[in-house]
Design a protein around this motif. Structure first.
Motif, mmCIF file in Angstrom:
data_model
loop_
_atom_site.group_PDB
_atom_site.id
_atom_site.type_symbol
_atom_site.label_atom_id
_atom_site.label_comp_id
_atom_site.label_asym_id
_atom_site.label_seq_id
_atom_site.Cartn_x
_atom_site.Cartn_y
_atom_site.Cartn_z
ATOM 1 N N GLY A 73 0.784 -1.224 0.000
ATOM 2 C CA GLY A 73 0.000 0.000 0.000
ATOM 3 C C GLY A 73 0.816 1.274 0.000
ATOM 4 N N GLN A 74 2.117 1.188 -0.357
ATOM 5 C CA GLN A 74 2.987 2.362 -0.288
ATOM 6 C C GLN A 74 3.093 3.113 -1.617
ATOM 7 N N CYS A 75 2.652 2.519 -2.693
ATOM 8 C CA CYS A 75 2.708 3.209 -3.982
ATOM 9 C C CYS A 75 1.547 2.753 -4.843
ATOM 10 N N LYS A 76 1.320 3.491 -5.918
ATOM 11 C CA LYS A 76 0.283 3.101 -6.871
ATOM 12 C C LYS A 76 0.641 3.651 -8.241
ATOM 13 N N PRO A 77 0.212 2.963 -9.307
ATOM 14 C CA PRO A 77 0.467 3.469 -10.665
ATOM 15 C C PRO A 77 -0.504 4.591 -11.011
ATOM 16 N N LEU A 93 -5.559 -1.708 -18.411
ATOM 17 C CA LEU A 93 -5.397 -3.108 -18.049
ATOM 18 C C LEU A 93 -6.548 -3.551 -17.147
ATOM 19 N N GLU A 94 -6.913 -4.801 -17.297
ATOM 20 C CA GLU A 94 -7.995 -5.350 -16.491
ATOM 21 C C GLU A 94 -7.685 -5.263 -15.004
ATOM 22 N N GLN A 95 -6.401 -5.461 -14.662
ATOM 23 C CA GLN A 95 -6.019 -5.421 -13.247
ATOM 24 C C GLN A 95 -6.016 -3.999 -12.688
ATOM 25 N N PHE A 96 -5.894 -2.997 -13.576
ATOM 26 C CA PHE A 96 -5.814 -1.597 -13.143
ATOM 27 C C PHE A 96 -6.781 -0.745 -13.970
ATOM 28 N N PRO A 97 -8.074 -0.972 -13.815
ATOM 29 C CA PRO A 97 -9.047 -0.292 -14.680
ATOM 30 C C PRO A 97 -9.109 1.214 -14.485
ATOM 31 N N ASP A 98 -8.615 1.717 -13.352
ATOM 32 C CA ASP A 98 -8.690 3.148 -13.069
ATOM 33 C C ASP A 98 -7.426 3.908 -13.471
ATOM 34 N N VAL A 99 -6.441 3.189 -14.004
ATOM 35 C CA VAL A 99 -5.173 3.829 -14.363
ATOM 36 C C VAL A 99 -5.186 4.181 -15.853
#
Length: 343
Positions: A236-240, A249-255
């Protein structure tokens, strides 16, 4: 006249009989059978060194550790990873080229090779290598810290980065990444040019060092592949906040992606293995077979399906892999001129 013709006729008949009764000429002796092809020497008969130009815990390390156990079983010998980070793989490249071309030194090759050839940072060319297999093609990504990181976040989204840059056009936004004039540097420099954001790339030789720097607030943002940042994301220390890809990407739909913002920039790091030119063909064939079987194996396919951003098609081997690397040299050579890094 009739008296003379009869003896001549008899003589002719006797001659024909004599010719017909003569013994036939002997048949030519059969050609000797070709010598059997020599049996290739046994390979491998001892441990194989796999040279990684990046450090422990890097995406290259994770990929090798995912595929090498199966390759090792198929070859019947240990495969030991040697870490030689430095100079966007310059240290590792120089080392491998000094080793015998006998199949006992394998190079973990990546996009840093065509980048180094294009910029002149690596003292090598495509002709120095035999390309065995490309097994991943990563998606570049800009990460930011979260509130759980040791240092406060610089921005929560790429839109916030754009807003900050617009309000502070003279202020540099530092981005940690891997290797001067390596693939991360190309990706960030082109992103800065296309977005108008004043990004300053800060190169590190070690993945651990750059992650520590960015999490500690020594740089504002961090450029790395999704696989490299998985541990920090899970904590939980970083995010794309921006993906260098055509679609979300399906794993990161909000990016969001670079293409969404109108940036023609989907540069990503690919990884694979190669050996030094001059390695005997029977060894090359055996390595291609072993790595291909391992790639298609259940364990490696499960690894690719995990949440690591391996959506981009990657598998290539032999001549197809070499042709791909040649096209990458052309691409990065053109970009290096566009960015003003070479004349």
């Amino acid at each position: 006249m009739k008296v003379l013709l009869i003896p001549l006729a008899l003589l002719l008949a006797l001659s024909l009989v004599a010719i017909g009764c003569a013994a036939p000429a002997p048949a030519p002796a059969p050609a000797p059978a070709p010598a059997p092809a020599p049996t290739p020497p046994a390979y491998p008969t001892r441990a194989i060194e796999v040279v990684n130009g990046h450090g422990p815990g890097s995406g290259s390390d994770m990929t090798l550790r995912a595929i090498l156990p199966d390759v090792q079983k198929r070859l019947g010998q240990a495969m030991n990873i040697t870490y030689m980070p430095g100079g966007a793989t310059a240290v590792a490249t120089a080392y491998v080229l000094k080793q015998p071309a006998d199949g006992y030194t394998i190079f973990e090759v990546s996009s840093d090779l065509p980048c180094g050839i294009a910029t002149g940072k690596l003292d090598t060319s495509l002709d120095d290598w035999i390309f065995i297999q490309c097994n991943t093609h990563e998606i570049s990504c800009i990460h930011t810290r979260t509130d759980k990181a040791p240092a406060p976040p610089f921005a929560d989204s790429w839109d916030e980065v754009l807003e900050y840059s617009k309000a502070n056009p003279d202020k540099k936004i530092t981005v940690a990444g891997s290797g001067l004039m390596g693939v991360d540097h190309f990706w960030v420099a082109l992103l800065a040019k296309q977005s108008g954001v004043n990004l300053e790339f800060v190169p590190f030789d070690s993945g651990g060092d750059r992650r520590a720097a960015s999490m500690g607030g020594h740089t504002d943002l961090h450029s790395d592949e999704l696989i490299d940042m998985k541990g920090l994301r899970d904590a939980g220390q970083c995010k794309p906040i921006l993906l260098g890809y055509e679609e979300r990407l399906e794993q990161f739909p909000d990016v969001p992606t670079t293409v969404e913002y109108g940036y023609n920039n989907t540069i990503g790091r690919w990884r694979g293995v190669a050996v030094k030119k001059g390695t005997p063909q029977y060894i090359v064939d055996k390595l291609i077979e072993a790595f291909t079987e391992a790639y298609n194996g259940e364990f490696y396919q499960d690894y690719l399906k995990e949440e690591r951003g391996h959506d981009r098609p990657s598998y290539r081997s032999g001549t197809e892999f070499r042709d791909f690397v040649a096209s990458e040299v052309e691409t990065f050579s053109a970009l290096a001129k566009e960015l003003g890094w070479v004349e």
